[in-house]
Scaffold this active site. Structure first.
Site, PDB file in Angstrom:
ATOM      1  N   HIS A   1       0.824  -1.196   0.000  1.00  0.00           N
ATOM      2  CA  HIS A   1       0.000   0.000   0.000  1.00  0.00           C
ATOM      3  C   HIS A   1       0.869   1.261   0.000  1.00  0.00           C
ATOM      4  CE1 HIS A   1      -3.874  -2.111   1.555  1.00  0.00           C
ATOM      5  NE2 HIS A   1      -3.302  -2.739   0.551  1.00  0.00           N
TER       6      HIS A   1
ATOM      7  N   GLU B   1       0.697   3.844   1.802  1.00  0.00           N
ATOM      8  CA  GLU B   1       1.080   4.279   3.150  1.00  0.00           C
ATOM      9  C   GLU B   1       2.303   3.507   3.630  1.00  0.00           C
ATOM     10  OE1 GLU B   1      -1.814   3.290   2.031  1.00  0.00           O
ATOM     11  OE2 GLU B   1      -3.504   4.371   2.881  1.00  0.00           O
TER      12      GLU B   1
ATOM     13  N   CYS C   1      -6.240   1.372   5.351  1.00  0.00           N
ATOM     14  CA  CYS C   1      -6.874   0.129   5.824  1.00  0.00           C
ATOM     15  C   CYS C   1      -6.316  -0.254   7.196  1.00  0.00           C
ATOM     16  CB  CYS C   1      -6.592  -0.991   4.814  1.00  0.00           C
ATOM     17  SG  CYS C   1      -4.869  -1.516   4.849  1.00  0.00           S
TER      18      CYS C   1
ATOM     19  N   CYS D   1      -2.472  -0.793   7.337  1.00  0.00           N
ATOM     20  CA  CYS D   1      -1.732   0.475   7.336  1.00  0.00           C
ATOM     21  C   CYS D   1      -1.910   1.189   8.674  1.00  0.00           C
ATOM     22  CB  CYS D   1      -2.189   1.364   6.185  1.00  0.00           C
ATOM     23  SG  CYS D   1      -1.772   0.665   4.581  1.00  0.00           S
TER      24      CYS D   1
HETATM   25  O1  LIG Z   1      -5.033   1.913   2.546  1.00  0.00           O
HETATM   26  C1  LIG Z   1      -4.918   1.534   1.378  1.00  0.00           C
HETATM   27  C2  LIG Z   1      -5.847   0.682   0.777  1.00  0.00           C
HETATM   28  C3  LIG Z   1      -5.630   0.237  -0.501  1.00  0.00           C
HETATM   29  N1  LIG Z   1      -4.501   0.595  -1.172  1.00  0.00           N
HETATM   30  C4  LIG Z   1      -4.305   0.114  -2.554  1.00  0.00           C
HETATM   31  C5  LIG Z   1      -4.146  -1.380  -2.680  1.00  0.00           C
HETATM   32  C6  LIG Z   1      -4.724  -1.663  -4.029  1.00  0.00           C
HETATM   33  O2  LIG Z   1      -3.717  -1.495  -5.012  1.00  0.00           O
HETATM   34  C7  LIG Z   1      -5.810  -0.601  -4.184  1.00  0.00           C
HETATM   35  C8  LIG Z   1      -7.192  -1.074  -3.766  1.00  0.00           C
HETATM   36  O3  LIG Z   1      -7.745  -1.770  -4.803  1.00  0.00           O
HETATM   37  P1  LIG Z   1      -9.357  -1.922  -4.985  1.00  0.00           P
HETATM   38  O4  LIG Z   1      -9.469  -2.525  -6.334  1.00  0.00           O
HETATM   39  O5  LIG Z   1      -9.952  -0.553  -4.861  1.00  0.00           O
HETATM   40  O6  LIG Z   1      -9.786  -2.857  -3.889  1.00  0.00           O
HETATM   41  O7  LIG Z   1      -5.427   0.466  -3.315  1.00  0.00           O
HETATM   42  C9  LIG Z   1      -3.596   1.453  -0.622  1.00  0.00           C
HETATM   43  O8  LIG Z   1      -2.562   1.802  -1.242  1.00  0.00           O
HETATM   44  N2  LIG Z   1      -3.828   1.901   0.654  1.00  0.00           N
END
Ligand SMILES: O=c1ccn([C@H]2C[C@H](O)[C@@H](COP(=O)(O)O)O2)c(=O)[nH]1
Length: 432
Positions: free
Chosen positions: A341, A343, A366, A369
């Site tokens: 991610h 973060e 999330c 993170c």
């Molecule tokens: O806190 C976060 C949550 C998600 N990400 C990134 C990880 C993935 O590459 C996308 C999420 O994909 P979806 O298709 O929208 O589920 O975003 C992040 O960097 N940081």
């Protein structure tokens, strides 16, 4: 010569090896030495089912960080620690949403560079930990147990580690019998499936003297091996506090020149400035659906790290980036198992202390993170989008952040900023 003799059968391998810490600055057998440390550390975990310990060692073999699985700092006793089967109707109470893994804690505790270093852990690292391991440049894993080998998270972890060229090897467990003889030596003879250790007074003076201060008679009376371990553990901890620095810190401040490109030490409107930077960064993400950018700023407002969501370093083009709906028959190809991610990348990239700092991100962080954010002492989150707010991972994230008092603020602005390279200028709508 008066002899007090104690024979304690230890079901825990850790106690015997841990003794070696006292007199060995550079262990003869580092794998055994650091694995023993991991096992000891794991005893501090509040997880009653699976206690995990980890430590990180740099490329020169110096111990830089230790950790065990625990709730994020400040959350102890205030978040649930239930197993899945005990919270079927309350998925938000599942411990895995909240628990910081031992590997994460060891890496976060560490204050030096882990490039080409080694991580020791009592359990094989999951995919989330593998991402951290790769992004920190760790090149070797020594583990003891691989009990979750058939779970997706662990298969994905091995796949990623293999692609990134991180070596992993299994450390065989030993069972030891402890034998203490006052006046002559401290001996750790092995039975079958074990190894011999002998510590003479001359070679191990500190350990020897400390062991002589112990009232061994209190231990003779303990028949239960776990109680004996508890007694020994307390003794060892007291001795450790006196003689062995738990973690050697090494300052490593190197600000990336890249940041100087912006040439603005203190932007007039930091939130807008850093969010604009996040949006710029997010453009580099290879994720075609959700591009996320993040940056971290220390308590004095200096930019310390940047990141976007991407595969771990060295894995680009070699791991799948599929959406769930496109890999229904191949769950191991789902991008979320592999993508680091934004973060995480911003935090790992950062070279200074983030205590009381701020993280800017284009998407609300999330739960994984959030664990990193809390463990790094970050106190403020400024985010742009909250499109995953209905997911358990986002709800769990908010629950943890709220509990420890991390301020979360949504950034909003109607302004447009255009960067025109051909004209070498930046245009922005009022008020600037
Ligand atoms: O806190 C976060 C949550 C998600 N990400 C990134 C990880 C993935 O590459 C996308 C999420 O994909 P979806 O298709 O929208 O589920 O975003 C992040 O960097 N940081």
């Amino acid at each position: 010569m008066e002899q007090h003799k104690s024979m304690i059968k230890l079901s825990h391998y850790q106690f015997c090896c841990y003794f070696r810490l006292f007199d060995m600055a550079s262990p003869q057998n580092p794998d055994e030495y650091y694995m023993a440390l991991c096992l000891l550390i794991s005893q501090d975990s509040p997880d009653t089912e699976t206690k995990v310990g980890a430590c990180v060692v740099n490329s020169e073999g110096t111990l830089l960080g230790i950790g065990y699985n625990d709730l994020p700092t400040g959350c102890s006793g205030q978040l649930p620690m239930l197993r899945k089967k005990h919270c079927r109707d309350r998925p938000l109470d599942h411990k895995l949403l909240y628990m910081c893994h031992a590997e994460l804690n060891a890496i976060v505790n560490n204050k030096g560079s882990l490039k080409n270093g080694t991580i020791y852990c009592t359990l094989f690292p999951c995919n989330e930990c593998a991402k951290l391991i790769i992004q920190h440049g760790i090149k070797k894993i020594v583990y003891l147990d691989d009990k979750y080998f058939d779970r997706d998270a662990f298969m994905a972890s091995k796949r990623m580690l293999g692609v990134a060229g991180v070596e992993y090897s299994y450390h065989p467990a030993l069972y030891i019998t402890v034998n203490v003889v006052e006046g002559s030596f401290v001996n750790f003879p092995g039975g079958s499936n074990s190894k011999d250790y002998s510590f003479s007074k001359a070679n191990f003076p500190v350990l020897y003297e400390e062991l002589l201060t112990v009232d061994w008679s209190s231990i003779y009376s303990i028949t239960d091996a776990n109680n004996a371990c508890d007694v020994l553990y307390r003794i060892i901890n007291n001795v450790l506090d006196k003689h062995v620095p738990r973690v050697k810190y090494k300052a490593h401040y190197q600000l990336c020149c890249y940041f100087r490109l912006f040439d603005m030490a203190s932007p007039q409107n930091p939130d807008e400035y850093y969010m604009a930077l996040c949006l710029l960064l997010s453009e580099d993400s290879p994720d075609t659906k959700t591009k996320v950018g993040a940056c971290v700023v220390n308590s004095e407002g200096s930019l310390l790290g940047i990141g976007y969501n991407d595969l771990p370093t060295g894995c680009s083009g070699q791991l799948p980036m599929l959406q769930k709906k496109h890999c229904k028959d191949h769950p191991l190809d789902h991008k979320l198992l592999y993508v680091c991610h934004a973060e995480l990348n911003a935090i790992v990239n950062s070279k200074g202390s983030l205590k009381n700092g701020t993280i800017y991100c284009t998407l609300f962080p999330c739960n994984e993170c959030a664990k990193l954010i809390i463990q790094h002492g970050i106190k403020k989150i400024v985010y742009l989008d909250d499109k995953h707010s209905a997911k358990d991972t986002t709800k769990a994230s908010k629950r943890m952040l709220d509990l420890v008092g991390v301020e979360c603020r949504q950034f909003s602005s109607k302004r447009t900023i255009t960067i025109d390279f051909s004209k070498k200028s930046v245009f922005s709508s009022p008020p600037y």
